[in-house]
Design a protein around this motif. Sequence first.
Motif, mmCIF file in Angstrom:
data_model
loop_
_atom_site.group_PDB
_atom_site.id
_atom_site.type_symbol
_atom_site.label_atom_id
_atom_site.label_comp_id
_atom_site.label_asym_id
_atom_site.label_seq_id
_atom_site.Cartn_x
_atom_site.Cartn_y
_atom_site.Cartn_z
ATOM 1 N N ARG A 154 -9.533 49.123 -45.318
ATOM 2 C CA ARG A 154 -10.100 50.248 -46.235
ATOM 3 C C ARG A 154 -11.169 49.985 -46.736
ATOM 4 O O ARG A 154 -11.524 50.922 -47.928
ATOM 5 N N GLU A 155 -11.905 49.277 -46.301
ATOM 6 C CA GLU A 155 -13.282 48.518 -47.269
ATOM 7 C C GLU A 155 -14.141 49.590 -47.221
ATOM 8 O O GLU A 155 -14.984 49.863 -47.758
ATOM 9 N N TRP A 156 -14.203 50.654 -45.929
ATOM 10 C CA TRP A 156 -14.873 51.683 -45.626
ATOM 11 C C TRP A 156 -14.525 52.664 -45.950
ATOM 12 O O TRP A 156 -13.485 53.553 -45.021
ATOM 13 N N LYS A 157 -14.152 53.280 -47.224
ATOM 14 C CA LYS A 157 -13.274 54.512 -47.797
ATOM 15 C C LYS A 157 -13.730 55.663 -46.963
ATOM 16 O O LYS A 157 -12.893 56.467 -46.623
ATOM 17 N N TRP A 158 -15.071 55.864 -46.445
ATOM 18 C CA TRP A 158 -15.531 56.998 -45.905
ATOM 19 C C TRP A 158 -15.089 57.144 -44.336
ATOM 20 O O TRP A 158 -15.206 58.314 -43.817
#
Length: 196
Positions: free
Chosen positions: A3-7
């Motif tokens: 989830r480090e790339w929330k987008w």
Amino acid sequence: MSREWKWLDPSLSVDWNTESRKLLDTIDGMRIPNAQKNMLVQYYIEHPHMQRKANRQKEIRSWMRTDAYQKIKEQRVHDDQNKFTIASIVIVMMATLFLFFLRAVITRSFVVNFSVDAIVGAIALVLLVRNLHIKYRLIDQYVDTKRWYQMIDGASFVLCVLLKFLFPPVFDFSLILLFISFVIQKKKLEKIFQSF
């Protein structure tokens, strides 16, 4: 899934190898709307031959000029417009039903009885909150801040509550007011979709 790339749209299944992570980090660092970031990831998934060039921002920007990317963009914008319209119409209907229930509870004049009205009101509230979540998640993909949309929704809901108690039940303006709010928001978002 990280989830480090929330987008990142959860429906996009990315192979989590080192090259994919580099690509996602590069796309994450780009100053473009989240929807466009997801379109680039979709392009990357659909065109595996591009994966070796994926670690450079210049190469990624060149993807945006391809016909395949343009088709992805058109389809995604079209789908998102439809999602926004459906979610907003459901919001208008469910907010109206919930306001009817709220008025019935306060005035103690139920359509059938409290239990039946409470079930309808609870279902309306759950669907209202769920579709608000869908709507704002979608708006968040295209604009930097969704505050304007939240203010319009909040103001129209508060005004509906006030009008519901100022006028007799025969004159119900809540549906009209919520529909006007939907049309204003849709027009503003359509301009963003067209300029995308």
